[in-house]
Design a protein around this motif. Structure first.
Motif, PDB file in Angstrom:
ATOM      1  N   GLN A 126      -8.331   4.191  10.505  1.00  0.00           N
ATOM      2  CA  GLN A 126      -8.337   4.191  11.970  1.00  0.00           C
ATOM      3  C   GLN A 126      -8.958   2.910  12.517  1.00  0.00           C
ATOM      4  OE1 GLN A 126     -10.324   7.807  13.087  1.00  0.00           O
ATOM      5  NE2 GLN A 126      -8.692   9.115  12.285  1.00  0.00           N
ATOM      6  N   SER A 127     -10.021   2.447  11.865  1.00  0.00           N
ATOM      7  CA  SER A 127     -10.689   1.226  12.303  1.00  0.00           C
ATOM      8  C   SER A 127      -9.771   0.017  12.182  1.00  0.00           C
ATOM      9  CB  SER A 127     -11.959   1.008  11.477  1.00  0.00           C
ATOM     10  OG  SER A 127     -12.587  -0.207  11.809  1.00  0.00           O
ATOM     11  N   GLU A 128      -9.032  -0.058  11.067  1.00  0.00           N
ATOM     12  CA  GLU A 128      -8.143  -1.202  10.874  1.00  0.00           C
ATOM     13  C   GLU A 128      -6.986  -1.177  11.870  1.00  0.00           C
ATOM     14  OE1 GLU A 128      -6.587  -3.976   7.254  1.00  0.00           O
ATOM     15  OE2 GLU A 128      -7.398  -1.987   6.818  1.00  0.00           O
ATOM     16  N   ILE A 129      -6.443   0.006  12.139  1.00  0.00           N
ATOM     17  CA  ILE A 129      -5.378   0.109  13.145  1.00  0.00           C
ATOM     18  C   ILE A 129      -5.908  -0.342  14.507  1.00  0.00           C
ATOM     19  CG2 ILE A 129      -3.870   1.702  14.409  1.00  0.00           C
ATOM     20  CD1 ILE A 129      -3.719   3.393  11.846  1.00  0.00           C
ATOM     21  N   SER A 130      -7.129   0.067  14.853  1.00  0.00           N
ATOM     22  CA  SER A 130      -7.735  -0.348  16.127  1.00  0.00           C
ATOM     23  C   SER A 130      -7.859  -1.863  16.203  1.00  0.00           C
ATOM     24  CB  SER A 130      -9.119   0.293  16.294  1.00  0.00           C
ATOM     25  OG  SER A 130      -9.021   1.666  16.524  1.00  0.00           O
ATOM     26  N   ASN A 131      -8.247  -2.486  15.091  1.00  0.00           N
ATOM     27  CA  ASN A 131      -8.347  -3.950  15.063  1.00  0.00           C
ATOM     28  C   ASN A 131      -6.996  -4.598  15.292  1.00  0.00           C
ATOM     29  OD1 ASN A 131     -11.093  -3.801  14.535  1.00  0.00           O
ATOM     30  ND2 ASN A 131     -10.850  -3.954  12.310  1.00  0.00           N
ATOM     31  N   TYR A 137      -4.175 -11.914  18.065  1.00  0.00           N
ATOM     32  CA  TYR A 137      -3.250 -12.434  17.049  1.00  0.00           C
ATOM     33  C   TYR A 137      -2.632 -11.300  16.241  1.00  0.00           C
ATOM     34  CZ  TYR A 137      -1.577 -15.166  13.050  1.00  0.00           C
ATOM     35  OH  TYR A 137      -0.795 -15.727  12.061  1.00  0.00           O
ATOM     36  N   GLU A 138      -3.454 -10.355  15.800  1.00  0.00           N
ATOM     37  CA  GLU A 138      -3.005  -9.294  14.899  1.00  0.00           C
ATOM     38  C   GLU A 138      -1.930  -8.404  15.532  1.00  0.00           C
ATOM     39  OE1 GLU A 138      -6.056 -10.149  15.427  1.00  0.00           O
ATOM     40  OE2 GLU A 138      -6.964 -10.622  13.478  1.00  0.00           O
ATOM     41  N   GLN A 139      -2.057  -8.125  16.839  1.00  0.00           N
ATOM     42  CA  GLN A 139      -1.133  -7.188  17.463  1.00  0.00           C
ATOM     43  C   GLN A 139       0.301  -7.710  17.519  1.00  0.00           C
ATOM     44  OE1 GLN A 139      -1.790  -7.901  22.239  1.00  0.00           O
ATOM     45  NE2 GLN A 139      -3.332  -6.725  21.139  1.00  0.00           N
ATOM     46  N   LYS A 140       0.480  -9.034  17.330  1.00  0.00           N
ATOM     47  CA  LYS A 140       1.826  -9.602  17.304  1.00  0.00           C
ATOM     48  C   LYS A 140       2.632  -9.091  16.109  1.00  0.00           C
ATOM     49  CE  LYS A 140       0.278 -14.006  19.312  1.00  0.00           C
ATOM     50  NZ  LYS A 140       0.147 -15.475  19.053  1.00  0.00           N
ATOM     51  N   PHE A 141       1.931  -8.653  15.081  1.00  0.00           N
ATOM     52  CA  PHE A 141       2.589  -8.258  13.837  1.00  0.00           C
ATOM     53  C   PHE A 141       2.549  -6.746  13.604  1.00  0.00           C
ATOM     54  CE2 PHE A 141       0.730 -12.494  13.446  1.00  0.00           C
ATOM     55  CZ  PHE A 141       1.881 -13.247  13.252  1.00  0.00           C
ATOM     56  N   LEU A 142       2.162  -6.014  14.627  1.00  0.00           N
ATOM     57  CA  LEU A 142       2.055  -4.560  14.524  1.00  0.00           C
ATOM     58  C   LEU A 142       3.274  -3.894  15.149  1.00  0.00           C
ATOM     59  CD1 LEU A 142       0.261  -2.098  13.803  1.00  0.00           C
ATOM     60  CD2 LEU A 142      -0.704  -2.260  16.110  1.00  0.00           C
ATOM     61  N   HIS A 150       4.113   6.397  12.261  1.00  0.00           N
ATOM     62  CA  HIS A 150       3.276   5.578  11.390  1.00  0.00           C
ATOM     63  C   HIS A 150       3.123   4.188  12.010  1.00  0.00           C
ATOM     64  CE1 HIS A 150       4.539   8.651   8.523  1.00  0.00           C
ATOM     65  NE2 HIS A 150       3.620   8.233   7.681  1.00  0.00           N
ATOM     66  N   TYR A 151       2.083   3.477  11.569  1.00  0.00           N
ATOM     67  CA  TYR A 151       1.891   2.087  11.978  1.00  0.00           C
ATOM     68  C   TYR A 151       2.216   1.170  10.805  1.00  0.00           C
ATOM     69  CZ  TYR A 151      -0.480   3.670  16.211  1.00  0.00           C
ATOM     70  OH  TYR A 151      -0.769   4.262  17.414  1.00  0.00           O
ATOM     71  N   ILE A 152       2.911   0.080  11.112  1.00  0.00           N
ATOM     72  CA  ILE A 152       3.261  -0.929  10.104  1.00  0.00           C
ATOM     73  C   ILE A 152       2.732  -2.275  10.582  1.00  0.00           C
ATOM     74  CG2 ILE A 152       5.131  -2.114   8.895  1.00  0.00           C
ATOM     75  CD1 ILE A 152       6.897   0.337   9.515  1.00  0.00           C
ATOM     76  N   TRP A 153       1.997  -2.937   9.717  1.00  0.00           N
ATOM     77  CA  TRP A 153       1.524  -4.280  10.041  1.00  0.00           C
ATOM     78  C   TRP A 153       2.088  -5.268   9.034  1.00  0.00           C
ATOM     79  CZ3 TRP A 153      -1.784  -8.146   7.966  1.00  0.00           C
ATOM     80  CH2 TRP A 153      -2.159  -9.139   8.891  1.00  0.00           C
ATOM     81  N   LYS A 154       2.687  -6.345   9.553  1.00  0.00           N
ATOM     82  CA  LYS A 154       3.284  -7.368   8.692  1.00  0.00           C
ATOM     83  C   LYS A 154       2.344  -8.555   8.564  1.00  0.00           C
ATOM     84  CE  LYS A 154       6.362 -10.341  10.222  1.00  0.00           C
ATOM     85  NZ  LYS A 154       7.596 -10.988  10.704  1.00  0.00           N
ATOM     86  N   HIS A 155       2.033  -8.925   7.332  1.00  0.00           N
ATOM     87  CA  HIS A 155       1.250 -10.144   7.151  1.00  0.00           C
ATOM     88  C   HIS A 155       2.116 -11.322   7.591  1.00  0.00           C
ATOM     89  CE1 HIS A 155      -1.009 -13.428   5.369  1.00  0.00           C
ATOM     90  NE2 HIS A 155      -2.034 -12.589   5.260  1.00  0.00           N
ATOM     91  N   PRO A 156       1.576 -12.228   8.402  1.00  0.00           N
ATOM     92  CA  PRO A 156       2.410 -13.279   8.992  1.00  0.00           C
ATOM     93  C   PRO A 156       3.068 -14.237   8.008  1.00  0.00           C
ATOM     94  CG  PRO A 156       0.066 -13.644   9.449  1.00  0.00           C
ATOM     95  CD  PRO A 156       0.195 -12.261   8.900  1.00  0.00           C
ATOM     96  N   ASN A 157       2.497 -14.404   6.807  1.00  0.00           N
ATOM     97  CA  ASN A 157       3.134 -15.379   5.902  1.00  0.00           C
ATOM     98  C   ASN A 157       3.140 -14.998   4.429  1.00  0.00           C
ATOM     99  OD1 ASN A 157       0.438 -16.030   5.043  1.00  0.00           O
ATOM    100  ND2 ASN A 157       0.269 -17.411   6.798  1.00  0.00           N
ATOM    101  N   GLN A 158       2.500 -13.914   4.049  1.00  0.00           N
ATOM    102  CA  GLN A 158       2.432 -13.596   2.623  1.00  0.00           C
ATOM    103  C   GLN A 158       3.465 -12.573   2.160  1.00  0.00           C
ATOM    104  OE1 GLN A 158      -1.477 -12.886   1.078  1.00  0.00           O
ATOM    105  NE2 GLN A 158      -2.347 -14.694   2.050  1.00  0.00           N
ATOM    106  N   GLY A 159       4.357 -12.151   3.056  1.00  0.00           N
ATOM    107  CA  GLY A 159       5.490 -11.336   2.626  1.00  0.00           C
ATOM    108  C   GLY A 159       5.192  -9.907   2.258  1.00  0.00           C
ATOM    109  N   TYR A 160       4.314  -9.241   3.002  1.00  0.00           N
ATOM    110  CA  TYR A 160       4.101  -7.822   2.733  1.00  0.00           C
ATOM    111  C   TYR A 160       3.804  -7.055   4.023  1.00  0.00           C
ATOM    112  CZ  TYR A 160      -1.016  -8.666   2.891  1.00  0.00           C
ATOM    113  OH  TYR A 160      -2.294  -9.005   3.266  1.00  0.00           O
TER     114      TYR A 160
END
Length: 206
Positions: A126-131, A137-142, A150-160
């Motif tokens: 829950q804490s990480e989703i809140s972040n 910056y992070e919310q651009k990839f959420l 479910h929530y999906i977060w994409k790492h901006p350059n490491q491909g996961y």
């Protein structure tokens, strides 16, 4: 006499308010197969109010095998199983399990697919989703999964991708590309990563 009546009314009101507070239902938490699940909705203030479409205990439960088979990976990519070369399949750090493959696409391009189940407490999830939700910056990839719960977060350059559900402990990491892929290949492989997530959510939904 009039002031005495007012005092009685005020006292009665305070008594009723106290009863209302003591009657609030406390949050209940259960644990099944090492997975924490909440029996009460996560507080609305945390923006975790996604309507749950099923029970995902099996998806986020600790496992002694990979959550996806080589045959299922091959089907997602539309390739024969022989185009997969296993790199790893076994317990990982972070109290989890990892499996990964070198994938040869139909055009001969090589890439990588990997799935890692990793341990996290529900509070940490829950804490990480809140972040992610609040970070400029992070919310651009959420994003929210196609299933809507479910929530999906994409790492901006490491491909996961990281897959979380705020009602469960643990998380899933899906690696869908390598740094060597071209822009066109990256876009295609990103779609395949999302397809893999969609498949997992549906496969393990109860």
């Amino acid at each position: 006499m009039e002031s005495k009546k007012i005092s009685i009314i005020v006292f009665a009101l305070l008594l009723c308010m106290g009863c209302g507070q003591s009657g609030k239902k406390e949050k209940e938490t259960t644990s099944e197969n090492g997975v924490e699940t909440s029996l009460e909705e996560v507080p609305m203030g945390n923006k975790f109010d996604l309507e749950q479409k099923g029970d995902y205990t099996r998806l986020f439960a600790s496992s002694s095998e990979c959550k996806i088979t080589p045959e299922e990976v091959a089907t997602i990519y539309g390739i024969p199983t022989g185009n997969l070369v296993e790199i790893s399949n076994g317990p990982s750090g972070e109290k989890g399990y990892i499996c990964s493959y070198i994938v040869t696409l139909n055009d001969g391009t090589e890439t990588m697919f990997g799935l890692t189940l990793f341990g996290r407490s529900m509070a940490d999830v829950q804490s990480e989703i809140s972040n992610w939700q609040t970070g400029t910056y992070e919310q651009k990839f959420l994003r929210i999964s196609n299933s809507g719960d479910h929530y999906i977060w994409k790492h901006p350059n490491q491909g996961y991708f990281i897959l979380y559900n705020p009602h469960y402990a643990n998380g899933i990491k899906i690696q869908y590309k390598t740094l060597r892929n071209t822009k066109e290949q990256r876009e295609y492989l990103e779609q395949k990563g999302i397809q893999a997530i969609d498949y997992l959510i549906e496969k393990y939904k109860s």
